[in-house]
Design a protein around this motif. Structure first.
Motif, PDB file in Angstrom:
ATOM      1  N   ALA A   1      84.806  32.835  25.605  1.00 38.43           N
ATOM      2  CA  ALA A   1      84.310  32.542  25.070  1.00 38.43           C
ATOM      3  C   ALA A   1      84.163  31.701  23.363  1.00 38.43           C
ATOM      4  O   ALA A   1      85.168  31.515  22.804  1.00 38.43           O
ATOM      5  CB  ALA A   1      84.137  34.240  24.218  1.00 38.43           C
ATOM      6  N   SER A   2      82.946  31.140  23.581  1.00 37.75           N
ATOM      7  CA  SER A   2      82.734  30.475  22.197  1.00 37.75           C
ATOM      8  C   SER A   2      82.912  30.898  20.560  1.00 37.75           C
ATOM      9  O   SER A   2      82.071  31.793  20.461  1.00 37.75           O
ATOM     10  CB  SER A   2      81.996  29.411  22.237  1.00 37.75           C
ATOM     11  OG  SER A   2      80.471  29.735  22.636  1.00 37.75           O
ATOM     12  N   ILE A   3      82.861  30.158  20.059  1.00 41.06           N
ATOM     13  CA  ILE A   3      82.992  30.226  18.293  1.00 41.06           C
ATOM     14  C   ILE A   3      81.239  30.671  18.200  1.00 41.06           C
ATOM     15  O   ILE A   3      80.684  29.833  18.209  1.00 41.06           O
ATOM     16  CB  ILE A   3      83.111  29.806  17.457  1.00 41.06           C
ATOM     17  CG1 ILE A   3      85.103  29.767  17.688  1.00 41.06           C
ATOM     18  CG2 ILE A   3      82.977  29.740  16.340  1.00 41.06           C
ATOM     19  CD1 ILE A   3      86.168  28.916  16.681  1.00 41.06           C
ATOM     20  N   PRO A   4      80.998  32.190  17.719  1.00 40.62           N
ATOM     21  CA  PRO A   4      79.225  31.902  17.215  1.00 40.62           C
ATOM     22  C   PRO A   4      79.241  31.332  15.735  1.00 40.62           C
ATOM     23  O   PRO A   4      79.810  31.164  15.117  1.00 40.62           O
ATOM     24  CB  PRO A   4      79.428  33.630  16.856  1.00 40.62           C
ATOM     25  CG  PRO A   4      80.532  34.012  16.403  1.00 40.62           C
ATOM     26  CD  PRO A   4      82.037  32.968  17.755  1.00 40.62           C
ATOM     27  N   ARG A   5      77.711  30.667  16.180  1.00 43.34           N
ATOM     28  CA  ARG A   5      77.350  29.743  14.892  1.00 43.34           C
ATOM     29  C   ARG A   5      76.208  30.428  14.116  1.00 43.34           C
ATOM     30  O   ARG A   5      75.591  30.928  14.514  1.00 43.34           O
ATOM     31  CB  ARG A   5      76.666  28.270  16.139  1.00 43.34           C
ATOM     32  CG  ARG A   5      77.779  27.454  16.836  1.00 43.34           C
ATOM     33  CD  ARG A   5      78.799  26.559  15.875  1.00 43.34           C
ATOM     34  NE  ARG A   5      78.815  25.769  16.406  1.00 43.34           N
ATOM     35  CZ  ARG A   5      79.511  24.069  16.229  1.00 43.34           C
ATOM     36  NH1 ARG A   5      79.352  24.420  14.268  1.00 43.34           N
ATOM     37  NH2 ARG A   5      80.033  23.833  16.858  1.00 43.34           N
TER      38      ARG A   5
END
Length: 145
Positions: free
Chosen positions: A130-134
């Motif tokens: 999962a990617s870092i939320p922006r």
């Protein structure tokens, strides 16, 4: 309009904020418990890299240290801790002042981001990778993958 990352002074400004926050939480009798078993010697720089990526800066955290799932995994799984969250947010607000973020929309956006991340994203479990939320001036831009 500059990104939140740029408005916060880019990496230099976020390192200053991360150092101020870390000093505050280590001095707090409740929040310091989260660090009682030790922490990475480069915690401040890693935290600043994480915030930088989340606030519109380069993906240094993801490329050098790990995924959002790994970050959340380090911070979740210990059950609800509303008092610790509330105090961590209060430490962040004090650190904003310590780091020179004393007024205006930037201070509010940084507070909103930290409060959201502390009470929402850091409390669950995510799929691997999962990617870092922006986060932007308007709030959450992207969610986890």
């Amino acid at each position: 309009m500059p990104s939140v990352y740029e408005a916060a002074g880019s990496t230099e400004g976020l390192v200053r904020l991360a150092a101020a926050w870390h000093a505050r939480v280590l001095a707090d009798e409740v929040v310091s418990h989260a660090f009682s078993h030790g922490y990475h010697p480069e915690h401040t720089g890693r935290l600043a890299a994480y915030w930088a990526e989340a606030l519109g800066g380069p993906p240094a955290y993801s490329s050098e240290y790990g995924t959002e799932a790994e970050v959340v995994g380090m911070h979740s799984g210990n059950g609800p801790h509303e008092e610790m969250d509330r105090r961590a947010i209060a430490c962040f607000d004090a650190a904003l002042t310590d780091a020179g973020f004393t007024t205006g929309p930037l201070r509010q956006v940084l507070h909103d981001y930290f409060a959201w991340a502390t009470t929402t994203t850091m409390t669950g479990h995510l799929p691997a990778g999962a990617s870092i939320p922006r986060w932007s001036w308007d709030g959450l831009e992207t969610r986890h993958d």
